[in-house]
Write an enzyme that holds these catalytic residues in place. Sequence first.
Site, PDB file in Angstrom:
ATOM      1  N   ALA A  89      -2.969  27.239  -5.399  1.00 36.05           N
ATOM      2  CA  ALA A  89      -2.622  27.585  -4.021  1.00 36.05           C
ATOM      3  C   ALA A  89      -2.937  26.359  -3.168  1.00 36.05           C
ATOM      4  O   ALA A  89      -4.037  25.803  -3.264  1.00 36.05           O
ATOM      5  CB  ALA A  89      -3.440  28.779  -3.548  1.00 36.05           C
ATOM      6  N   THR A 122       1.957  27.321  -7.081  1.00 37.32           N
ATOM      7  CA  THR A 122       2.734  27.567  -5.862  1.00 37.32           C
ATOM      8  C   THR A 122       2.590  26.332  -4.976  1.00 37.32           C
ATOM      9  O   THR A 122       1.804  25.427  -5.259  1.00 37.32           O
ATOM     10  CB  THR A 122       2.214  28.808  -5.100  1.00 37.32           C
ATOM     11  OG1 THR A 122       0.941  28.512  -4.506  1.00 37.32           O
ATOM     12  CG2 THR A 122       2.090  30.024  -6.032  1.00 37.32           C
ATOM     13  N   VAL A 163      -7.299  25.072  -6.280  1.00 32.98           N
ATOM     14  CA  VAL A 163      -6.879  24.625  -4.951  1.00 32.98           C
ATOM     15  C   VAL A 163      -6.011  23.385  -5.098  1.00 32.98           C
ATOM     16  O   VAL A 163      -6.386  22.426  -5.769  1.00 32.98           O
ATOM     17  CB  VAL A 163      -8.099  24.316  -4.069  1.00 32.98           C
ATOM     18  CG1 VAL A 163      -7.672  23.745  -2.710  1.00 32.98           C
ATOM     19  CG2 VAL A 163      -8.933  25.577  -3.874  1.00 32.98           C
ATOM     20  N   LYS A 164      -4.847  23.412  -4.461  1.00 31.57           N
ATOM     21  CA  LYS A 164      -3.943  22.261  -4.526  1.00 31.57           C
ATOM     22  C   LYS A 164      -4.149  21.395  -3.288  1.00 31.57           C
ATOM     23  O   LYS A 164      -4.161  21.901  -2.155  1.00 31.57           O
ATOM     24  CB  LYS A 164      -2.488  22.741  -4.542  1.00 31.57           C
ATOM     25  CG  LYS A 164      -1.697  22.380  -5.789  1.00 31.57           C
ATOM     26  CD  LYS A 164      -0.246  22.768  -5.592  1.00 31.57           C
ATOM     27  CE  LYS A 164       0.555  22.513  -6.839  1.00 31.57           C
ATOM     28  NZ  LYS A 164       1.981  22.831  -6.658  1.00 31.57           N
ATOM     29  N   VAL A 165      -4.338  20.090  -3.510  1.00 30.48           N
ATOM     30  CA  VAL A 165      -4.449  19.157  -2.386  1.00 30.48           C
ATOM     31  C   VAL A 165      -3.458  18.014  -2.616  1.00 30.48           C
ATOM     32  O   VAL A 165      -3.208  17.635  -3.756  1.00 30.48           O
ATOM     33  CB  VAL A 165      -5.868  18.583  -2.238  1.00 30.48           C
ATOM     34  CG1 VAL A 165      -6.882  19.673  -1.931  1.00 30.48           C
ATOM     35  CG2 VAL A 165      -6.288  17.799  -3.480  1.00 30.48           C
TER      36      VAL A 165
END
Length: 225
Positions: A56, A27, A82-84
């Site tokens: 996310a 996402t 975790v998306k960064v």
Amino acid sequence: MKFFVDSADTAAIRELNETGLVDGVTTNPSLIAKSGGNILKVVAEIAEMVEGPVSAEVTATDHATMLAEGRKLAKIAPNIAVKVPLTMDGLKTCKVLTDAGTMVNVTLCFSANQALLAAKAGATFISPFVGRLDDIGQDGMELIADIVSIYDNYDFGTEVLVASIRHPMHLLDAAKLGADVATLPPNVLTSLANHPLTDKGLKAFLDDWAKTGQSILDDTDMAEA
Ligand code: G3P
């Protein structure tokens, strides 16, 4: 090759997940906004229905706040990645989170040098956006080729997650290059099965079968299987 679904549409994800072909979900803030749902609830629902990694994305741009957001997102479920964003603050956050055992997907990658930094930061996944490069007349697949080659030179553990896929040819080219993962919009994933000769051949088989008057399930000529 792993297939991830690039969506926050829980109904679409649920339907595709039932095919058994879904290995994860990605996402991003735009997809969450499009879903109309609360990020924590939407991500929790997706992570509960899909076994594989569910990305996310943080929404801060400074390291301290990214880290706080990332830790909160990671607590939603064990399969959260975790998306960064691929910025120095994002990479710094990636290093801290992956050192602590959290999966991290470094996103918005548009160059091989960026991908090299992400691998050094310990990224679980790197997300080069092929469609957006094509959109400005650059060759997105050339970037994938460069990243795959560079990562192979140094045996980096980071998985190449091809993103911003617009059509089946992006997937085919990514597979030929040996990318680890492709994240596919639902419509692209479902379109992969389509071929007019399959439809034509199936119709011919069933038309011929109908002429026999037979039915496999109704046939009583053999003991119950
Ligand atoms: O979710 C990351 C990436 O797949 C977004 O692609 O279609 O917004 O360029 P797109």
